[in-house]
Structures are given as C-alpha cells and as structure tokens.
Design an enzyme around this catalytic site. Structure first.
Site, PDB file in Angstrom:
ATOM      1  N   ASN A  12       0.874  -1.175   0.000  1.00 37.47           N
ATOM      2  CA  ASN A  12       0.000   0.000   0.000  1.00 37.47           C
ATOM      3  C   ASN A  12       0.910   1.223   0.000  1.00 37.47           C
ATOM      4  O   ASN A  12       1.479   1.572   1.036  1.00 37.47           O
ATOM      5  CB  ASN A  12      -0.897  -0.033   1.249  1.00 37.47           C
ATOM      6  CG  ASN A  12      -1.731   1.217   1.401  1.00 37.47           C
ATOM      7  OD1 ASN A  12      -1.776   2.067   0.509  1.00 37.47           O
ATOM      8  ND2 ASN A  12      -2.399   1.342   2.537  1.00 37.47           N
ATOM      9  N   TRP A  13       1.024   1.865  -1.171  1.00 35.97           N
ATOM     10  CA  TRP A  13       1.982   2.976  -1.295  1.00 35.97           C
ATOM     11  C   TRP A  13       1.423   4.275  -0.720  1.00 35.97           C
ATOM     12  O   TRP A  13       2.130   5.279  -0.670  1.00 35.97           O
ATOM     13  CB  TRP A  13       2.372   3.161  -2.765  1.00 35.97           C
ATOM     14  CG  TRP A  13       3.159   2.031  -3.341  1.00 35.97           C
ATOM     15  CD1 TRP A  13       3.570   0.887  -2.689  1.00 35.97           C
ATOM     16  CD2 TRP A  13       3.654   1.909  -4.689  1.00 35.97           C
ATOM     17  NE1 TRP A  13       4.284   0.076  -3.549  1.00 35.97           N
ATOM     18  CE2 TRP A  13       4.344   0.675  -4.782  1.00 35.97           C
ATOM     19  CE3 TRP A  13       3.578   2.716  -5.824  1.00 35.97           C
ATOM     20  CZ2 TRP A  13       4.957   0.253  -5.961  1.00 35.97           C
ATOM     21  CZ3 TRP A  13       4.184   2.298  -7.006  1.00 35.97           C
ATOM     22  CH2 TRP A  13       4.866   1.078  -7.083  1.00 35.97           C
ATOM     23  N   LYS A  14       0.152   4.249  -0.355  1.00 36.95           N
ATOM     24  CA  LYS A  14      -0.508   5.436   0.226  1.00 36.95           C
ATOM     25  C   LYS A  14      -0.299   6.665  -0.671  1.00 36.95           C
ATOM     26  O   LYS A  14      -0.257   6.533  -1.885  1.00 36.95           O
ATOM     27  CB  LYS A  14      -0.020   5.641   1.666  1.00 36.95           C
ATOM     28  CG  LYS A  14      -0.207   4.373   2.515  1.00 36.95           C
ATOM     29  CD  LYS A  14      -0.129   4.620   3.978  1.00 36.95           C
ATOM     30  CE  LYS A  14      -0.304   3.312   4.730  1.00 36.95           C
ATOM     31  NZ  LYS A  14      -0.283   3.451   6.165  1.00 36.95           N
ATOM     32  N   HIS A  99      -9.650   0.928   4.625  1.00 40.86           N
ATOM     33  CA  HIS A  99      -8.417   1.100   5.395  1.00 40.86           C
ATOM     34  C   HIS A  99      -8.716   2.021   6.580  1.00 40.86           C
ATOM     35  O   HIS A  99      -9.523   2.942   6.468  1.00 40.86           O
ATOM     36  CB  HIS A  99      -7.324   1.705   4.499  1.00 40.86           C
ATOM     37  CG  HIS A  99      -5.979   1.698   5.129  1.00 40.86           C
ATOM     38  ND1 HIS A  99      -5.605   2.606   6.096  1.00 40.86           N
ATOM     39  CD2 HIS A  99      -4.919   0.870   4.960  1.00 40.86           C
ATOM     40  CE1 HIS A  99      -4.374   2.332   6.485  1.00 40.86           C
ATOM     41  NE2 HIS A  99      -3.935   1.286   5.816  1.00 40.86           N
ATOM     42  N   GLU A 101      -7.187   4.393   7.786  1.00 35.12           N
ATOM     43  CA  GLU A 101      -6.963   5.825   7.521  1.00 35.12           C
ATOM     44  C   GLU A 101      -8.174   6.428   6.804  1.00 35.12           C
ATOM     45  O   GLU A 101      -8.518   7.585   7.017  1.00 35.12           O
ATOM     46  CB  GLU A 101      -5.666   6.005   6.718  1.00 35.12           C
ATOM     47  CG  GLU A 101      -4.456   5.743   7.617  1.00 35.12           C
ATOM     48  CD  GLU A 101      -3.197   5.325   6.895  1.00 35.12           C
ATOM     49  OE1 GLU A 101      -3.126   5.423   5.657  1.00 35.12           O
ATOM     50  OE2 GLU A 101      -2.267   4.876   7.599  1.00 35.12           O
ATOM     51  N   GLU A 169      -5.719  -5.296  10.315  1.00 32.82           N
ATOM     52  CA  GLU A 169      -4.733  -4.248  10.565  1.00 32.82           C
ATOM     53  C   GLU A 169      -5.087  -3.516  11.861  1.00 32.82           C
ATOM     54  O   GLU A 169      -5.896  -2.577  11.843  1.00 32.82           O
ATOM     55  CB  GLU A 169      -4.722  -3.245   9.415  1.00 32.82           C
ATOM     56  CG  GLU A 169      -4.341  -3.848   8.088  1.00 32.82           C
ATOM     57  CD  GLU A 169      -3.734  -2.799   7.175  1.00 32.82           C
ATOM     58  OE1 GLU A 169      -2.604  -3.027   6.713  1.00 32.82           O
ATOM     59  OE2 GLU A 169      -4.359  -1.757   6.946  1.00 32.82           O
ATOM     60  N   GLY A 175       2.121   1.897  10.920  1.00 32.26           N
ATOM     61  CA  GLY A 175       3.108   2.966  10.835  1.00 32.26           C
ATOM     62  C   GLY A 175       3.763   3.316  12.159  1.00 32.26           C
ATOM     63  O   GLY A 175       4.445   4.340  12.264  1.00 32.26           O
ATOM     64  N   SER A 214       3.042  -2.546  10.494  1.00 34.49           N
ATOM     65  CA  SER A 214       4.478  -2.574  10.799  1.00 34.49           C
ATOM     66  C   SER A 214       5.143  -3.903  10.437  1.00 34.49           C
ATOM     67  O   SER A 214       6.029  -4.384  11.148  1.00 34.49           O
ATOM     68  CB  SER A 214       4.728  -2.221  12.270  1.00 34.49           C
ATOM     69  OG  SER A 214       4.283  -0.894  12.536  1.00 34.49           O
ATOM     70  N   GLY A 235       2.645  -1.325   4.418  1.00 41.38           N
ATOM     71  CA  GLY A 235       2.635   0.107   4.133  1.00 41.38           C
ATOM     72  C   GLY A 235       4.050   0.620   3.925  1.00 41.38           C
ATOM     73  O   GLY A 235       4.628   0.494   2.842  1.00 41.38           O
ATOM     74  N   GLY A 236       4.632   1.193   4.962  1.00 45.83           N
ATOM     75  CA  GLY A 236       5.934   1.855   4.853  1.00 45.83           C
ATOM     76  C   GLY A 236       7.004   1.018   4.163  1.00 45.83           C
ATOM     77  O   GLY A 236       7.724   1.532   3.285  1.00 45.83           O
TER      78      GLY A 236
HETATM   79  C1  PEP Z   1      -1.009  -0.022   6.186  1.00 46.52           C
HETATM   80  O1  PEP Z   1      -1.279   1.155   6.364  1.00 46.52           O
HETATM   81  O2  PEP Z   1      -1.754  -0.726   5.459  1.00 46.52           O
HETATM   82  C2  PEP Z   1       0.167  -0.567   6.840  1.00 46.52           C
HETATM   83  C3  PEP Z   1       0.178  -1.836   7.104  1.00 46.52           C
HETATM   84  O3  PEP Z   1       1.156   0.318   7.149  1.00 46.52           O
HETATM   85  P1  PEP Z   1       2.595  -0.012   7.827  1.00 46.52           P
HETATM   86  O4  PEP Z   1       3.108  -1.284   7.196  1.00 46.52           O
HETATM   87  O5  PEP Z   1       3.435   1.169   7.495  1.00 46.52           O
HETATM   88  O6  PEP Z   1       2.339  -0.183   9.280  1.00 46.52           O
END
Ligand code: PEP
Length: 253
Positions: A12-14, A99, A101, A169, A175, A214, A235-236
C-alpha cells in the site's frame, strides 16, 4: 499460512511519490520479483494518478496492480471520486477498501465499505477489506468483537465468490513500529476464519486473510508462518523494493 492458499503480499503505497518515483519503484519490484512469484502473489497499490505509470513499468510481469479506494457508484456526478469500472479499465485487479486511515479521515462506515466492495466485485475487482481495532478497544478486551462486527458489516454476500481478501490491521500497529504478539495475531486470524466460515460456509476456508501493521523484513517470516495468516498488507516497507521483496521471500518459505 493456510494449507492450499497461495500467499498474497500487497504493498500500500498510500499518498507518496511522483509518477517517476512510482515507475522506478514498480520497476525495482519487477526486477526482483522472479525470485518469489513462483510461490507468492505480489500486488502493488499506487495512488490513483500513478496507476498507469506503475503498470507500464511492471509490463507483463506476474505482479498485480491495485488501487487504495473506489467509489460505491458506477459513474456520474461524484466530483473527485474514482469508480471501480475505471480502475478495472486502468488495469487494476484489486482494490483496498475500508483502510483505517479512510475510516478515520473520511468517516467511512462499515455500510459504505460494504457498498464499495459490492461495486468492486461488480467491476471484476478483488476487494481487500481492512478491519482492525483501536488501542483503546484492545485494552478494553474488545478487539475480537470489534473485528467480528466489522467483518459482518463490511463484507457483501458475494465476497467469497469474488475471492475477496480480508486484511487484519490493528490501528495502533500501522506505521508505529509496534506489532501485536504472534499469539494475538494467531488468535485474531483464527477468529476471523471462524466468522467467515460461519457466514460463508466452506468458501470461508479459502479466503485469504492478510496481516498488516508494521510488517518488515525482520518480522515477516514469523508472522507469515502463523496459522491463517495468508499474506501481508505492507505500508511503509513497501516503498523500498528490497524490503518489500524480502517480506515476500518470507512468505515464499
Ligand atoms: C497499512 O497502512 O496498510 C500498513 C500496514 O502500514 P505499515 O506497514 O506502514 O504499518
């Protein structure tokens, strides 16, 4: 892992990067993908405006492209929205929905996520529906009931027939560098499987359940080895091709 389910590692490149950077990241994933795609499905989800750039860089490699949201409507006067048929037309195979967010920033409810999932399925996309509890809910002992409620409210009836994916999640793990214990992840995924089987019968056994929050190269292998963890939503770490591929290698065994 669940026996018989091919793992999915989704990035997920956001809201990150330029078109050039998206193409570069996609190209770097493409170059390293051959080492894992024999055993793992790879998916990258760029921002809407970079979907074409990423798809072009991936060319014909076995890496799927997805989006991070879609409208519940098919077309019409919905300024700023992007429909599921538009995403399918742009070459997307998947769409991330609900998601945390979006639930937090845009007030998305289970009912709206369900309507979006219905629109995605009608357009031939595979919905990845995100669920997860807040820290306060976990500390109150409500994590499993919150997630069970989100599953009940956010998944449409055609979900398993469309090979829909559910991503657990925990909001507090996204994050932050914090992850639940392996025992907590395993317990939640077992509960999710139970909810899916109760509603969808045998088809619920085959639904891919991803863990997200994470995930990084150092913890991926252990998390991906847990029962009913059939992949990861990243994500990150998905913004660094080497890290994303290292996570995928953890799923390849
Ligand atoms: C996400 O937002 O879908 C996610 C899993 O982020 P991160 O891996 O950065 O925690």
């Amino acid at each position: 892992m669940t026996p018989g389910i091919r793992p999915l590692i989704a990035g997920n490149w956001k809201m990150n990067g330029t078109a050039r950077e998206a193409a570069g990241l996609a190209d770097a994933v493409r170059q390293g993908a051959g080492a894992v795609t024999g055993a793992v499905d790879l998916l990258v989800c760029p921002p809407f405006v970079h979907i074409h750039a990423a798809s072009a860089a991936i060319a014909f490699q076995p890496i799927a492209v997805g989006a991070q949201d879609c409208s519940p409507e098919e077309k019409g006067a919905h300024t700023g929205d992007v429909s599921a048929p538009m995403l399918a037309d742009a070459g997307c195979a998947y769409v991330i929905l609900g998601h945390s967010e979006r639930r937090a920033d845009h007030g998305e409810t289970d009912a709206l996520v369900k309507a979006k999932a219905e629109a995605a399925i009608a357009a031939g996309l595979v919905p990845i529906v995100c669920v997860g509890e807040s820290l306060a809910q976990r500390e109150a002992g409500e994590a499993e009931s919150v997630v069970a409620g989100q599953i009940a409210g956010s998944l449409p009836d055609g979900f398993t027939a469309a090979k829909g994916v559910v991503a657990y999640e925990p909001v507090w793990a996204i994050g932050t560098g914090k992850t639940p214990t392996e025992a907590d992840i395993a317990a939640m995924h077992a509960r999710m499987r139970q909810e899916l089987v109760a509603r969808f019968g045998e088809a619920g056994q085959g639904t891919r359940l991803l863990y997200g929050g994470s995930v990084k190269p150092s913890n991926a292998k252990a998390i991906l080895a847990l029962p009913h963890v059939d992949g990861a939503l990243v994500g990150g770490a998905s913004l660094v091709a080497a890290d994303f591929l290292a996570i995928a290698a953890g799923a390849a065994g």
